[in-house]
Design a protein around this motif. Structure first.
Motif, mmCIF file in Angstrom:
data_model
loop_
_atom_site.group_PDB
_atom_site.id
_atom_site.type_symbol
_atom_site.label_atom_id
_atom_site.label_comp_id
_atom_site.label_asym_id
_atom_site.label_seq_id
_atom_site.Cartn_x
_atom_site.Cartn_y
_atom_site.Cartn_z
ATOM 1 N N HIS A 1 75.259 -11.848 -5.814
ATOM 2 C CA HIS A 1 74.906 -12.597 -4.606
ATOM 3 C C HIS A 1 73.876 -13.692 -4.920
ATOM 4 N N CYS A 2 73.000 -13.426 -5.877
ATOM 5 C CA CYS A 2 71.917 -14.357 -6.219
ATOM 6 C C CYS A 2 72.335 -15.445 -7.208
ATOM 7 N N ARG A 3 73.559 -15.426 -7.701
ATOM 8 C CA ARG A 3 73.975 -16.364 -8.751
ATOM 9 C C ARG A 3 73.744 -17.832 -8.383
ATOM 10 N N GLY A 4 73.996 -18.207 -7.145
ATOM 11 C CA GLY A 4 73.862 -19.605 -6.742
ATOM 12 C C GLY A 4 72.439 -20.116 -6.813
ATOM 13 N N ASN A 5 71.486 -19.265 -6.558
ATOM 14 C CA ASN A 5 70.068 -19.612 -6.591
ATOM 15 C C ASN A 5 69.327 -18.442 -7.227
ATOM 16 N N PRO A 6 69.475 -18.277 -8.551
ATOM 17 C CA PRO A 6 68.963 -17.058 -9.196
ATOM 18 C C PRO A 6 67.445 -16.930 -9.138
ATOM 19 N N PRO A 7 66.986 -15.723 -8.846
ATOM 20 C CA PRO A 7 65.547 -15.463 -8.886
ATOM 21 C C PRO A 7 65.085 -15.372 -10.339
ATOM 22 N N HIS A 8 63.793 -15.513 -10.541
ATOM 23 C CA HIS A 8 63.252 -15.348 -11.893
ATOM 24 C C HIS A 8 63.333 -13.885 -12.318
ATOM 25 N N ALA A 9 63.040 -12.982 -11.384
ATOM 26 C CA ALA A 9 63.010 -11.553 -11.706
ATOM 27 C C ALA A 9 63.525 -10.747 -10.522
ATOM 28 N N VAL A 10 63.951 -9.520 -10.818
ATOM 29 C CA VAL A 10 64.376 -8.562 -9.802
ATOM 30 C C VAL A 10 63.488 -7.339 -9.982
ATOM 31 N N TYR A 11 63.000 -6.798 -8.875
ATOM 32 C CA TYR A 11 62.088 -5.659 -8.980
ATOM 33 C C TYR A 11 62.220 -4.752 -7.777
ATOM 34 N N GLY A 12 61.557 -3.618 -7.842
ATOM 35 C CA GLY A 12 61.464 -2.680 -6.735
ATOM 36 C C GLY A 12 60.524 -1.554 -7.120
ATOM 37 N N PHE A 13 60.376 -0.600 -6.241
ATOM 38 C CA PHE A 13 59.484 0.528 -6.482
ATOM 39 C C PHE A 13 60.212 1.832 -6.188
ATOM 40 N N THR A 14 59.850 2.867 -6.920
ATOM 41 C CA THR A 14 60.303 4.222 -6.625
ATOM 42 C C THR A 14 59.072 5.123 -6.633
ATOM 43 N N SER A 15 59.223 6.302 -6.097
ATOM 44 C CA SER A 15 58.115 7.247 -6.177
ATOM 45 C C SER A 15 57.985 7.717 -7.623
ATOM 46 N N ALA A 16 56.789 8.111 -7.985
ATOM 47 C CA ALA A 16 56.503 8.488 -9.377
ATOM 48 C C ALA A 16 57.310 9.698 -9.829
ATOM 49 N N ASP A 17 57.734 10.546 -8.901
ATOM 50 C CA ASP A 17 58.458 11.757 -9.288
ATOM 51 C C ASP A 17 59.981 11.626 -9.185
ATOM 52 N N ASN A 18 60.486 10.409 -8.980
ATOM 53 C CA ASN A 18 61.925 10.200 -8.816
ATOM 54 C C ASN A 18 62.579 9.925 -10.177
ATOM 55 N N ASP A 19 62.684 10.966 -10.984
ATOM 56 C CA ASP A 19 63.230 10.819 -12.339
ATOM 57 C C ASP A 19 64.668 10.300 -12.352
ATOM 58 N N ILE A 20 65.455 10.671 -11.360
ATOM 59 C CA ILE A 20 66.842 10.194 -11.300
ATOM 60 C C ILE A 20 66.864 8.676 -11.163
ATOM 61 N N ALA A 21 66.040 8.132 -10.278
ATOM 62 C CA ALA A 21 65.981 6.673 -10.104
ATOM 63 C C ALA A 21 65.454 6.002 -11.368
ATOM 64 N N HIS A 22 64.484 6.606 -12.023
ATOM 65 C CA HIS A 22 63.926 6.012 -13.243
ATOM 66 C C HIS A 22 65.013 5.902 -14.316
ATOM 67 N N ARG A 23 65.800 6.952 -14.497
ATOM 68 C CA ARG A 23 66.895 6.915 -15.481
ATOM 69 C C ARG A 23 67.954 5.889 -15.075
ATOM 70 N N PHE A 24 68.264 5.848 -13.788
ATOM 71 C CA PHE A 24 69.272 4.911 -13.286
ATOM 72 C C PHE A 24 68.865 3.465 -13.560
ATOM 73 N N TYR A 25 67.675 3.079 -13.117
ATOM 74 C CA TYR A 25 67.235 1.687 -13.296
ATOM 75 C C TYR A 25 67.013 1.374 -14.780
ATOM 76 N N GLY A 26 66.518 2.325 -15.543
ATOM 77 C CA GLY A 26 66.355 2.118 -16.983
ATOM 78 C C GLY A 26 67.683 1.844 -17.665
ATOM 79 N N ALA A 27 68.728 2.571 -17.281
ATOM 80 C CA ALA A 27 70.058 2.369 -17.876
ATOM 81 C C ALA A 27 70.636 0.998 -17.533
ATOM 82 N N LEU A 28 70.188 0.415 -16.415
ATOM 83 C CA LEU A 28 70.661 -0.921 -16.044
ATOM 84 C C LEU A 28 69.870 -2.026 -16.729
#
Length: 120
Positions: free
Chosen positions: A53-80
């Motif tokens: 969706h951002c291809r036409g006007n790409p951002p410099h960076a993409v970010y977000g936050f998860t809770s510190a104990d959300n290991d599933i999300a950490h592995r998911f975002y790390g794999a990406l």
């Protein structure tokens, strides 16, 4: 939904919410995949939707936050290809920032898509 925030829903799969952030960035504010659809590539597909969706006007960076104990999300975002950084407690128990340059995420997305196409 906050002003300037978009939500992409896939019926029966889940949804992702994001917004354009400060300094030419994009923030993923929520990712939710239905429990029966997890670990099937749907979360990855939702994140890739935001990147495309951002291809036409790409951002410099993409970010977000998860809770510190959300290991599933950490592995998911790390794999990406996101980098993970513990940050000062923003919520009880702390938080983890996930972020990466948009261009690097696009390269990772293309590698993953090529690998998926070659395995089918």
């Amino acid at each position: 939904m906050a002003e300037g925030e978009w939500i992409h829903k896939r019926h029966g799969i889940g949804q992702i919410a994001w917004r354009l952030g400060i300094g030419g960035s994009a923030e993923i504010t929520n990712l939710d995949v239905d429990p029966g659809k997890r670990r099937q590539g749907h979360g990855r597909m939702l994140v890739f939707h935001v990147l495309k969706h951002c291809r036409g006007n790409p951002p410099h960076a993409v970010y977000g936050f998860t809770s510190a104990d959300n290991d599933i999300a950490h592995r998911f975002y790390g794999a990406l290809g996101f980098l993970l950084f513990p940050v000062r407690p923003l919520c009880p128990g702390g938080a983890v920032l996930f972020c990466q340059e948009y261009a690097k995420l696009m390269l990772q997305m293309e590698r993953i898509e090529r690998g998926l196409a070659g395995s089918g």
